[in-house]
Structures are given as structure tokens and as C-alpha cells.
Design a protein around this motif. Structure first.
Motif: not given
Length: 420
Positions: A298-307, A396-405
Motif C-alpha cells: 500500500a505504501a509503495f502504491a502511494g509513493l508511485g501515485a506521484y507519477g 510508477f515503475l520503480v516503486p512497483a519493482a521495489a514492492a517485489l523485494v
């Protein structure tokens, strides 16, 4: 040397029934943190007034602000080491006093000596940088784990509130006070930050105050090793770099240009920035109580929303869409920030918390000027639309990739499913 504790239950505790705002110890800490935030925000605004009054030139302003940033970056890592080596309360006291001492020096140098103002600004930045990781660690000492998310949300609401109401208040004060008096007022705010907060719990102080061998470099490297034990933390730093150094920098440069050239008015610039702050306030209010099952995702989705902010600027849309995109970006940034701070306070070894927090501030603040310096030439060379498109994609993409760690789903080293 202590080892990193494995959290018995990585899930965020249920929201407590008693409000954190009824805790006197936290209220003192909140007041001190808020005062430091107001002082930090106010300095560039007041120095801007000095330029308008012709007490400081544009080149002098740039030099003074650059010195403050350099002082911050030089001191934040040292502050993290000191806050883990000594009492966090003492580090807050002396660093805030140092920042406060810079205010009268700035007032004396105004209109007389840019060199004195530059040195004073470096001192102010150093005080600000040294106290940030200490405040972060002191929050963990002062507030019990079940209420830390609520506490961090209250902290960020104070910062966003001062950003929203601060310009109007400062402009009002400027009608009655000169710039030198306003600079002295900044010093008073730093005195509040130094003197009002209390100390952490005795148990926490005893846990942190352990004998240490080696110098600053060895202890800072120990903090880096601690950070590497938490892959979700390193992934979060990478995502922050993408959003701050690319997304935030691109929109900071492009928004004024697009507001002027596409919409022919400064209203879009002012409305978008206000919407971002209001959205951040709303996001902090939501996350103070909301406990998503997968808080990291949820946090990474929020961060990605800056896109959505750079995306709205590259498209020929109604200005209301730009304002709405900035509001969404503001909401998302606090849906990330509050759980991020809370998880760091929970997962990182207590005696290394300030050093790991200093890494967060060092990367976030350190790379922002680099992004700002590179975005403008990139826009001149490639054009504003391709640059905004690339930055939006990164957001959009970097937080999405970070969420897979590993560990990113819950901001924890241990999956809650394995605890059941």
C-alpha cells in the motif's frame, strides 16, 4: 554489539483507543519537532523577502541556500552517529541550539556581509541535519510501538500544516516586522525545538547507551550494514530516489513553465502546490488510523501515485486535472511516509536507528539537488514532454519493482503469515 531483533509480529498493531495527542511526553516532542519544521521552512521564505527588500541579491540568496544544504548533508550522518552513541535528547538540544545561534548571525550579516550569512546558513543547516535522525530515534523512545504510526502521522500533519499556513502567516508578520526581526524569530523557534522536548524512556536510554569502539566512519558503516539487513528498506530508498530526484525535480521545474506557457496564469502553479499539501494532510489523517493488511505494498502504491503529477503536465488537460493529480500525489506521499517511518522504528535495531534514519535523510535530501540541476538541461535538450514522460514512468515503475523485494509487502523481515 547488539544484534538486530526479529520482530515478533511485523503486522502493525491495532490502533489504540487512547489518542497520542493526550500523551504529555509526545506532545512535548511534537511541539519541538513542529518548531524545528517551521524554522526550517521559514528560512528560505524570509531570505526571499530579503531579496525583495534589496537587502540580499539573487546570487547571494543562492549561495546562502546552497551553504545551508551543504551544512545539512555534512551533519546528518554525523548526527546519526552521535544520536546512537549518546543521549538522543542531548543531540536534539545541542543541534537545535546551534541552528538557533545561526539566526542572529544571519540578521547581523544581512545587508552587510554575504560571507557571514553564508557561514551562518551552513551552521543552521548543520543543526537541522544533526537533529533530524535524533528526532526520529527519540520518537521511538518516547512512543510505544502500538501508537507510533499515529505519532508519525501527527508529526507529518504538523509539517504539512505549517507549509500550508506558513506563507500567509509570514506575509502577515512581514507587514509589521522587518526581515532581521523575522530571522530572530526563527532563532526563537529553534530554542523551542531545543528546550521543549523531553527525554525518551529510561529503558530505551539504557538500551542505546552501550560502549562503542571505533570512530565515526566505523560506526556509520555499522549503520549501513544494519540497513542492508532490511532489503525492503534499501528498496524503499531506491524508490524514493526515483520519485524525488526525477519526479519531484521534474515537476518543480516544469510546473511553473507549463502554468505560464500553456495556461497563461500563475493560478495553476499556486493551486497545484496547495492541492499537494492539502492532499498530504488528508493522506496523513487517513494513515493515522488505517492499517492495510499489506502495508508495504500500500505504501509503495502511494509513493508511485506521484507519477500522476508529471503525467498531468505532459498532457493538454483542463487545469483542474493538474490540480487533482497533485492532490492525489500528496495523498500518496504520506501513505508512504508514515508507514515507512513507523516500520523503520520497529524493525531496525534500537541502537542503530538514528544512523539508519540518517541514511534515509542523506539519500533523500542529497540527491534532490542533483535532480534539480540535471532536469533543466534535460528539458532544454529533449523537450519538456519526453522528460516528463520518462520521469512519470520512473515514478510508477520503480516503486512497483521495489514492492517485489523480499519483505516489502509488510515492511518487515518476517512475513506475518509465518507467525500464524
Amino acid at each position: 554489539m547488539s544484534t538486530t531483533p526479529t520482530s515478533a509480529t511485523p503486522k502493525s498493531p491495532a490502533p489504540p483507543t487512547r489518542s497520542i495527542l493526550r500523551d504529555p511526553a509526545f506532545l512535548r516532542l511534537w511541539a519541538g519537532t513542529t518548531a524545528s519544521g517551521l524554522a526550517t521552512w521559514a528560512l528560505p521564505f524570509v531570505l526571499g523577502l530579503a531579496v525583495l527588500h534589496r537587502d540580499l541579491g539573487a546570487a547571494g540568496l543562492g549561495l546562502v541556500l546552497a551553504a545551508r544544504t551543504a551544512g545539512f548533508l555534512a551533519a546528518v550522518a554525523v548526527g546519526g552517529v552521535l544520536a546512537d552513541r549518546h543521549s538522543r535528547r542531548a543531540v536534539v538540544l545541542w543541534s537545535a541550539l546551534a541552528a538557533g545561534a545561526a539566526a542572529p548571525l544571519l540578521a547581523v550579516g544581512l545587508g552587510r556581509s554575504v560571507i557571514l550569512m553564508t557561514a551562518a546558513a551552513a551552521l543552521a543547516g548543520a543543526g537541522q541535519g544533526a537533529c533530524r535522525p535524533a528526532f526520529q530515534a527519540l520518537t521511538a523512545e518516547t512512543v510505544d510501538p502500538g501508537r507510533r504510526q499515529q505519532a508519525n502521522a501527527a508529526m507529518t500533519m504538523a509539517v504539512r500544516g505549517s507549509t500550508l499556513g506558513g506563507p500567509a502567516l509570514t506575509a502577515l508578520l512581514a507587514a509589521f516586522l522587518d526581515v532581521r526581526t523575522l530571522l530572530l524569530g526563527i532563532g526563537v523557534l529553534w530554542l523551542v525545538a531545543a528546550l521543549v522536548p523531553g527525554g525518551g524512556s529510561a529503558a530505551a536510554d539504557k538500551e542505546v547507551a552501550v560502549p562503542r569502539a571505533g570512530g565515526f566512519r566505523a560506526e556509520f558503516l555499522e549503520g549501513i550494514r544494519e540497513a542492508r539487513l532490511h532489503p525492503w528498506f534499501l528498496a524503499g530508498l531506491a524508490a524514493l530516489v526515483a520519485v524525488i530526484a526525477l519526479g519531484y525535480s521534474a515537476t518543480s521545474v516544469a510546473l511553473p513553465l507549463i502554468s505560464r506557457d500553456r495556461y497563461g496564469t500563475e493560478w495553476v502553479l499556486a493551486a497545484a502546490m496547495t492541492a499537494y499539501t492539502v492532499g498530504a494532510l488528508g493522506g496523513a489523517l487517513v494513515i493515522a488510523r488505517w492499517r492495510p493488511r499489506s502495508q508495504g505494498w500500500a505504501a509503495f502504491a502511494g509513493l508511485g501515485a506521484y507519477g500522476f503529477a508529471p503525467l498531468s503536465l505532459m498532457l493538454p488537460v483542463h487545469p483542474g486535472v493538474v490540480v487533482a493529480a497533485y492532490a492525489v500525489a500528496g495523498i500518496g506521499i504520506e501513505l508512504f511516509n508514515v508507514p515507512w517511518f513507523t516500520a523503520t522504528q520497529r524493525e531496525v535495531a534500537p541502537d542503530k536507528l538514528a544512523r539508519v534514519s540518517s541514511l534515509d535523510f542523506l539519500v533523500s535530501y542529497g540527491l534532490a539537488p542533483v535532480g534539480l540541476a540535471l532536469i533543466a538541461p534535460a528539458i532544454d535538450f529533449f523537450g519538456v514532454t519526453p522528460v516528463l514522460a520518462g520521469c512519470a514512468a520512473a515514478c510508477f515503475l520503480v516503486p512497483a519493482a521495489a514492492a517485489l523485494v523480499p519483505g516489502a509487502r509488510h515492511f518487515a523481515r518476517t512475513d506475518p503469515a509465518t507467525e500464524d
